[in-house]
Design an enzyme around this catalytic site. Structure first.
Site, PDB file in Angstrom:
ATOM      1  N   LYS A  11       0.957  -1.188  -0.090  1.00  0.00           N
ATOM      2  CA  LYS A  11       0.063   0.012  -0.066  1.00  0.00           C
ATOM      3  C   LYS A  11       0.933   1.343   0.149  1.00  0.00           C
ATOM      4  CE  LYS A  11       0.750   1.352   4.405  1.00  0.00           C
ATOM      5  NZ  LYS A  11       1.725   2.638   4.810  1.00  0.00           N
ATOM      6  N   ASP A 138      -1.906  -1.859  10.179  1.00  0.00           N
ATOM      7  CA  ASP A 138      -2.128  -1.706   8.759  1.00  0.00           C
ATOM      8  C   ASP A 138      -2.958  -3.081   8.231  1.00  0.00           C
ATOM      9  OD1 ASP A 138      -1.244   0.914   8.653  1.00  0.00           O
ATOM     10  OD2 ASP A 138       0.790   0.132   7.960  1.00  0.00           O
TER      11      ASP A 138
END
Ligand code: C5P
Length: 295
Positions: A11, A138
């Protein structure tokens, strides 16, 4: 013996703001996370006759015990699902470590999702998301993927309109940055520039990269760019080579540049390849509408 292979995507943070601190030291964030096409492969094997957890990786620098988020994720899953079987995990790493790209979290999300598939889906997505946040801040995003506004410590997910198919370059310098270190230092160096999320969302909808650059910020740059001024120069080089927007991802040190056209991205890639110092890694990628995929 049953097996499954997954693609686990990295990401980037299109924005990152810190809104406060929890009593346990975790920081409350407002961040737009975006999946990109740089990915690890995660091979899973489940042996109902066996027992124990074996984690292997193609990179000797990676810890293979409970310090590894993939290991943690597997333990959480087996306990929550009440499954006592042999699990073998092999990580084929492409996402660099300590890079601000959530490589470890992506692998952990793939382990949670993949083991649930191999075991006949004993857990719901909501239960997997609970295990995800226990594994790392995350990991919930990595389980969901795409384009998401993440708040809380990163676990409150609000999906945004997909910002997929945007060409980008990732530059990872020859050093890593530890996330806990960056967050601790943030408390000492308050950020001068903070993102304006309503302007950012409208710029993203128009796919106006220049307006995104003007609206957004990553407040952790105040820490990491101060400690490593080269990161500022990398951002500037990406902009000079035609990126519409350039920023550090997460706590760094990876810096990304978004481009309007694939051809612009490819030209910039070729130029950077010539001039970056030894040990720096450069990746050509695109933004994606998903974070995980069964292969
Ligand atoms: O949860 P994860 O293991 O990814 O976080 C690593 C470290 O980063 C935490 O121990 C904490 O020091 C810091 N962190 C934070 N606030 C967040 C996410 C991470 O302070 N929202």
């Amino acid at each position: 013996m049953k097996s499954l292979t997954l693609e686990a995507c990295a990401k980037i943070n299109l924005s990152l703001d810190v809104a406060g601190t929890r009593p346990d030291g975790y920081h409350l964030l407002t961040t737009v996370m975006q999946s990109v096409s740089l990915s690890d492969r995660v091979y899973l094997e489940l042996d109902r006759q066996g027992n124990g957890l074996i984690l292997l990786a193609n990179d000797p620098a990676i810890p293979l015990d409970e310090r590894n988020t993939a290991h943690k994720a597997a333990r959480h899953f087996m306990a929550a699902a009440g499954i006592d079987a042999g699990v073998r995990i092999f990580l084929e790493k492409a996402i660099p470590m300590e890079a601000g790209l959530a490589g470890g979290s992506a692998d952990a999300a793939a382990v949670l999702f993949g083991l649930n598939e191999l075991c006949g889906k004993p857990l719901t997505m909501a239960q997997l998301l609970e295990l995800a946040v226990k594994t790392g801040a995350d990991v919930p995003f990595c389980l969901t993927g795409g384009t998401v506004l993440c708040t809380g410590i990163g676990e409150i997910l609000t999906p945004l309109e997909a910002f997929a198919r945007v060409p980008l370059i990732l530059v990872k310098p020859d050093f890593g940055i530890s996330t806990p270190w960056a967050f601790q230092r943030f408390d000492e160096y308050p950020a001068a520039v903070r993102p304006n999320h309503s302007k950012l969302f409208s710029a993203m909808q128009r796919r106006d990269l220049q307006a995104m650059q003007d609206a957004t910020a990553n407040v952790l740059e105040s820490v990491s760019l101060k400690a490593h001024p080269i990161l500022d120069s990398l951002k500037q080089q990406l902009l000079d080579l035609g990126a519409g927007m350039a920023q550090m991802s997460g706590s760094g040190p990876t810096v990304f540049g978004l481009f309007r056209e694939t051809a612009h991205r490819d030209r910039a890639y070729a130029a950077l390849e010539q001039r970056l110092p030894d040990g720096y890694r450069i990746f050509s990628a695109t933004t994606l509408g998903h974070g995980l995929r069964i292969l």
